[in-house]
Design an enzyme around this catalytic site. Structure first.
Site, PDB file in Angstrom:
ATOM      1  N   GLU A 259       2.772  -4.455  -1.363  1.00 62.14           N
ATOM      2  CA  GLU A 259       1.612  -5.249  -0.958  1.00 62.14           C
ATOM      3  C   GLU A 259       0.491  -4.261  -0.703  1.00 62.14           C
ATOM      4  O   GLU A 259       0.691  -3.245  -0.031  1.00 62.14           O
ATOM      5  CB  GLU A 259       1.906  -6.054   0.312  1.00 62.14           C
ATOM      6  CG  GLU A 259       0.670  -6.763   0.883  1.00 62.14           C
ATOM      7  CD  GLU A 259       0.942  -7.422   2.235  1.00 62.14           C
ATOM      8  OE1 GLU A 259       2.020  -8.039   2.388  1.00 62.14           O
ATOM      9  OE2 GLU A 259       0.077  -7.296   3.127  1.00 62.14           O
ATOM     10  N   GLU A 264      -8.013  -5.658   6.018  1.00 66.24           N
ATOM     11  CA  GLU A 264      -7.603  -6.625   7.024  1.00 66.24           C
ATOM     12  C   GLU A 264      -8.367  -6.297   8.305  1.00 66.24           C
ATOM     13  O   GLU A 264      -8.696  -5.143   8.565  1.00 66.24           O
ATOM     14  CB  GLU A 264      -6.109  -6.535   7.325  1.00 66.24           C
ATOM     15  CG  GLU A 264      -5.210  -7.017   6.224  1.00 66.24           C
ATOM     16  CD  GLU A 264      -3.763  -6.934   6.667  1.00 66.24           C
ATOM     17  OE1 GLU A 264      -3.167  -7.976   6.932  1.00 66.24           O
ATOM     18  OE2 GLU A 264      -3.254  -5.809   6.764  1.00 66.24           O
TER      19      GLU A 264
END
Lengths: 953, 222
Positions: A259, A264
């Site tokens: 991933e 984020e």
């Protein structure tokens, strides 16, 4: 060059350390107009601020990167990106200037009561690589989300992180307007699939809605540059993400196939918990992270965070978040500032082949396959809800993430590897990542834990069958037993002298098993008319032998012989001698004392604590099978073994916390599959350890420990008395306390982590501490061992205003709220509210099984009020009893002694005969769940209350 | 005139019909003091004479001065409530004047003032939430008054931690200058569902607002 087809006005401009190309050739830009305001006073930072407006009046785009030179300033600059080769301070500009475009940037200068003067000029990198070719983009110029590029995920799954939003495809949660994609998260109860696949056969209800868009099966890439210009949401509980997932999962499910988190952020503009943050400092970090390793829970991650200089908050304006991904390397950028790099030296993928053999993926796996893009705003969840101000601040919603553009570039130099186009910053952090766990090859693992297998179907290659057979009376062979058992060793001794053994050449160091090792094997006497015994040994050559005498039976038995006991006993035939555990030449010797025919199987060394009264986990050294490790959500913990300043402590573990979110643990060895050794500590009584806190700058100096039995099985957080700084403090924690501790599910039969120790989660930065003398000890009296059951031998109240120790409310499936509430008539009562539509059962759970044998002629009784009926009128109120060994009984509540079904709004008394429960299949010695609930799938709307739960003899 | 009457009337009609929560405390200095406002200066402590209240027959204004003390910059500021519904617009109304002892000064040689939004971290922003200011270091070259209706970008809606700030700066000429703030208002104005009789008014107002947003120059010299 970056081939921008459109350059949008940025709400805020990059003013920051930039990704200067490796071979930049900076040239003055003549055609730009540059104006500036006069200095204003920045009351917050006590600096001067100057607005500088840069315009491109030409008909030609000025392709970035650009830099604004601030020369001859009469005051020192305070927010420059760097200095040129000639020593002139400059600000990097995130990207180029389109024809006709004007932008404003803000310069900061140190304060002095004087007039500020400086000269400005603009430079362009003439050498900036022109090798990135735009291959995919969405500028969000239309009036709706482009379904040729994006699809929606629609579920109330929670992202695997207990996030509190349902993702929908509704226009309220995502829309395109004014050239931007907006993802809007808002507070709104919503019901949808409780799974990532959108399977509507199983639903969940969550209190927020949002959107998650992805390019899966519409656009996928391997390598390239990915740019997303976005303005992020703010507030406690917000979790925006711009990220990538594998399309094909060739190495297995998450996170073995990887991933890539391009960006984020959590809780922007909430109170910062960054290292060194002061009260009032606002969260402003974004994070770039990789997840990889093995499939969950064997996954790992690595990354770092970045804060835009000058206090610019990512929630206040648009910024460009980007990665450059090439074979073996991924780089992260914010506004073209290259702030992090990770390489395949620090990531890996491990997976099992068809035979279950662990394999480490080759090359730059898993980041060498197709990935697609995702954009979403999550609410709450395991990360956002546990940091900053904790939880979710519902008052901040609705919140939006606005995306101005998504652009994907291919490296034209080498599209197949993405290599040759790198934009390299001078100050980027090289994130070390994680090293792949060593996959133990059985042939390489001779003499090592967690299990040293000698014979299973065949003898390992490192050993050979040998025999001492002076009279020719010993014979042996490998034979197939039953299909289930496979091959076994059959040994026949027709006389009384001689043996069979597994020989090792060279000799084996088996010191790992010296303290807590067991020699384990299955044995069966096929023929033993003479009643012969068997000496089982390991040795370092005669007379350095350790042995134990056993008597096999005609049925298969698993024998466990304590290695430390055998070492202690030594050679029964030549007393005073014993094996040298670091030099074992024959790890398994079978020597019948008379005629016998034996079968042997599954010969191995493993760990066990039978007969052990003191388990030393750490004292001067790690004691196998224990070693120290850490889990770090972000930041780092440095673990060192150092010599204590206090000579009496010798060598100790020193822990330095450069994080707020981590734990350090002493854990048993794990096998190739990541399964840790589980040890039975039921005969032990006390966890002991010493702590010396060397540095602790925290205002609230709280420390926590745990004991785990294979997470999530464990004691739960157990606060300990705060140690004084600079003074060694010894702790003795009764295991009984860890078991009875609220929220504990500790099972002493399967302990794998005797000590987890950490400054309280969320508040760790700057702590430096030492740990020593970690032990689990018994007092030799098994009568006072921590309980593994609760014996009911008198009338016992399980709930009256509060639960008896070890009991708590429980909901299986997250669709009931359970709490203790005040009732006007009865005081505090237990309350279960089935708010959600998904199937669920709820009731009371005990941390230890309850033995109701003494109540076999007694009753289990309680008062019950159905405060609100289920929405579904056909739903029947049920009661279910479950036990720790798997027996259960479900019946209508109307099957009680009273024979009445619950009536809405009435307190009713229910009685069940314990003996009847036993007759109907319940093991009344192991009761640990008492559940009351409406029929499966029909619970929603029901609310019940419970009081005076009691076992009567 | 301190206020342009037509604007005031339109504003009142609109707001009384449709306004929501956005507010500025004591924006018109009706309390004849600095209640709700904060003061800052590069001078520590602040010179009291740099911040005064002018009481003109019960109608009060705040006056911030430069070159009455050794301060380079004096700032009057207040955290603002940007609450607004999805369908509303945030309008900032400013009514202030400036004056200086000197006039006919060469450009960029006078004392000057700025009005801007501060995100709480020290960065200055304009009405579009770009770096900049609503009024960016404007020379005070004699008397001038400003009455403005400024539409704030939607991105400001429901943000927290933002401040409206008036700043006056000395050009180190030791000749006094001042900015006099008469009133400040922040209104969340619903831009939909105007009654038929009001629709033209709303449109006219919106148009005026658009002009302000793009051009801010309704300056009246007196």
């Amino acid at each position: 060059m970056f081939k921008f087809t459109r350059l949008l006005t940025l709400s805020s401009f990059a003013l920051i350390a930039s990704a200067q190309p490796t071979f930049a050739e900076w040239q003055n830009v003549d055609g730009a107009n540059i104006t500036n305001s006069r200095q204003t006073f920045d009351r917050v930072n006590r600096q001067f601020k100057v607005n500088v407006t840069v315009s491109n009046p030409s008909n030609t785009d000025l392709v970035g990167p650009l830099r604004l030179l601030v020369d001859n300033a009469t005051l020192a600059s305070a927010n420059m990106s760097g200095v040129t080769e000639d020593g002139v301070p400059y600000l990097s500009l995130a990207s180029g200037l389109a024809a006709g475009e004007t932008r404003t940037v803000q310069l900061a200068f140190e304060y002095a009561r004087t007039r500020l003067n400086f000269d400005l000029s603009l430079e362009q990198d003439a050498q900036e690589q022109s090798d990135w070719t735009l291959v995919w983009q969405d500028e969000f110029e239309g009036s709706e989300v482009d379904d040729t590029k994006w699809s929606f995920e629609e579920n109330c799954w929670g992202g695997g992180n207990n996030e509190q939003q349902c993702y929908t495809n509704r226009a309220v949660n995502s829309f395109v307007e004014n050239g931007k994609l907006t993802i809007l998260a808002q507070q709104e109860t919503f019901t949808g699939p409780d799974n990532p696949n959108g399977d509507t056969s199983s639903l969940a209800t969550l209190p927020y809605t949002s959107a998650r868009l992805r390019t899966l099966n519409k656009a996928e890439w391997t390598y390239g540059r990915f740019e997303i210009n976005a303005k992020l949401p703010a507030g406690q509980g917000t979790w925006p993400a711009i990220w990538m997932l594998p399309t094909d999962y060739v190495y297995g499910t998450w996170a073995a196939s990887g991933e890539i988190d391009i960006m984020e952020a959590v809780n922007l503009k909430a109170q910062s918990d960054a290292p060194g943050a002061e009260p009032g400092d606002l969260e402003d970090r974004t994070h770039g992270t990789l997840h990889y390793g093995r499939i969950w829970p064997g996954n790992v991650s690595s990354g770092t965070d970045y804060a835009i200089p000058s206090g610019v908050n990512p929630a206040d304006g648009f910024h460009e978040y980007a990665i450059e991904w090439e074979d073996g390397e991924i780089r992260w950028y914010v506004d073209d500032v290259h702030y992090a790099t990770q390489t395949s030296d620090g990531w890996y993928s491990q997976y099992q082949d068809e035979d279950g053999v662990w394999i480490t993926g080759e090359g730059s796996a898993p980041f060498n396959e197709r990935f697609h893009l995702l954009l979403n705003v999550a609410v709450g969840g395991a990360w956002a809800s546990n940091v900053n101000e904790k939880g979710i601040d519902s008052s901040v919603f609705p919140q939006t993430m606005e995306i101005d553009y998504v652009r994907v570039y291919e490296c034209s130099i080498n599209p197949s590897t993405g290599q040759g186009c790198a934009t390299i910053g001078e100050n980027a952090e090289l994130v070390p990542g994680n090293q792949a766990p060593v996959i133990r090859d059985p042939s390489d693992n001779v003499g090592k834990g967690p299990v040293f297998n000698l014979f299973t179907n065949s003898l390992i290659e490192a050993l050979s069958f040998e025999s001492y057979n002076p009279n020719g009376s010993v014979s042996f062979e490998v034979q197939e037993d039953t299909p289930d058992r496979g091959n076994v060793v059959v040994l026949e001794q027709s006389g009384s002298v001689g043996n069979m053994f597994f020989g090792a050449s060279p000799a084996i160091n088996m010191s790992e098993f010296a303290e807590y090792g067991q020699l384990v094997f299955d044995i069966k006497a096929i023929e033993n008319g003479a009643g012969s015994d068997v000496l089982v040994k390991f040795d370092s050559g005669w007379p350095a032998v350790s042995d134990a005498r056993i008597t096999p039976t005609s049925a298969w038995q698993t024998m466990r012989l304590s290695v430390p006991d055998m070492l202690s006993t030594g050679n029964s035939l030549a007393p005073g001698n014993t094996a040298d555990i670091v030099d074992i030449s024959n790890p398994f010797v079978v020597e019948p004392t008379g005629p016998i025919t034996l079968a042997l199987d599954n010969v191995r060394y493993e760990f066990g604590l039978d007969g052990i009264n003191e388990v030393v986990v750490f004292d001067d050294r790690d004691h196998a099978p224990f070693s120290i490790g850490s889990f770090v959500a972000n930041g780092s913990v440095e673990i060192e073994q150092v010599v204590s300043a206090d000579a009496s402590h010798g060598e100790v573990k020193q822990l330095t916390f450069n994080t707020n979110e981590s734990v350090v643990y002493f854990q048993t060895q794990a096998d190739n599959g990541g399964t840790t050794v589980k040890l039975d500590m039921n005969s032990l009584d006390m966890l002991e350890f010493d702590i010396l806190v060397i540095e602790d700058p925290r205002d609230t100096r709280n420390f926590v420990i745990k004991m785990d039995c294979g997470f999530p099985c464990g004691s739960g957080d157990y606060p300990i008395e705060t140690p004084e700084i600079g003074v060694w403090k010894s702790y003795q924690i009764p295991l009984a306390d860890l078991i009875s501790h609220g929220g504990s599910s500790l099972n002493l039969a399967t302990v794998d982590t005797p000590l987890v120790i950490f400054p309280a989660w969320g508040n760790q930065q700057g702590v430096v501490m030492q740990v020593d003398n970690v032990r689990v000890v018994g007092d030799g009296n098994d009568d006072n061992n921590p309980p593994n059951e609760v014996v009911i031998d008198s009338d016992t109240v399980l709930f009256d205003d509060a639960f008896a120790p070890g009991w708590a409310l429980w909901d299986c499936c997250g669709n009931a709220n359970v709490s203790i509430v005040a009732d006007a008539e009865r005081g505090m009562v237990a309350n279960v509210d089935f708010f959600g539509p998904s199937p669920t059962v709820s009731g009371m759970q005990a941390s230890l099984p309850h033995n109701l044998a003494a109540a076999v002629n007694g009753t289990l009784e309680f008062d019950f009020k159905l405060a609100s009926a289920p929405n579904d009128e056909t739903a029947q109120l049920l009661i279910k009893f479950e036990t720790s060994n798997g027996t259960f009984l479900e019946m209508a509540m109307s099957e009680s002694v009273e024979g009445l079904a619950p009536q809405v709004g009435q307190w009713q008394h229910f009685t069940f005969n314990v003996g009847e429960l036993q007759q109907r299949g319940i093991d009344i010695e192991k009761l640990n769940l008492i559940l009351m609930f409406p029929s499966w799938t029909k619970a929603q709307g029901a609310v019940y209350q419970l009081d005076n739960v009691e076992v009567r003899l | 005139m301190k206020r342009i009457l037509p604007f005031l009337v339109l504003n009142t009609i609109l707001i009384s019909a449709t306004c929501s929560a956005a507010t500025i405390t004591n924006g018109d200095f009706a309390t004849c003091d600095y209640s709700g406002w904060s003061q800052a200066s590069d001078l520590d402590p602040i010179a009291p004479d740099d911040f005064t209240i002018i009481d003109n027959g019960g109608t009060c204004s705040a006056q911030i001065s430069a070159d009455l003390s050794d301060a380079f910059g004096n700032i009057l500021f207040q955290e603002i409530d940007l609450s607004a519904s999805d369908s509303s617009q945030l309008w900032l109304s400013l009514d202030f004047s400036v004056d200086s002892a000197l006039s006919d000064q060469a450009p960029l040689t006078a004392d000057y003032f700025s009005v801007y939004l501060n995100d709480g971290s020290g960065n200055l922003f304009d009405q579009d939430m770009n770096f900049g200011a609503l009024f960016d270091a404007i020379d005070i070259n004699g008397a001038a008054s400003y009455q403005q209706q400024i539409l704030l970008a939607d991105s400001y809606k429901n943000q927290t931690g933002w401040f409206l700030e008036f700043q006056i700066n000395s050009n180190f000429d030791f000749e006094a200058a001042s900015i006099t703030v008469n009133s400040v208002a922040l209104d969340a104005v619903e831009a939909v569902s105007a009654p038929a009789g009001l629709s033209l008014v709303v449109l006219g107002f919106a148009f005026a607002g658009w002009r302000q947003r793009t051009l801010i120059k309704e300056v009246t010299h007196v």
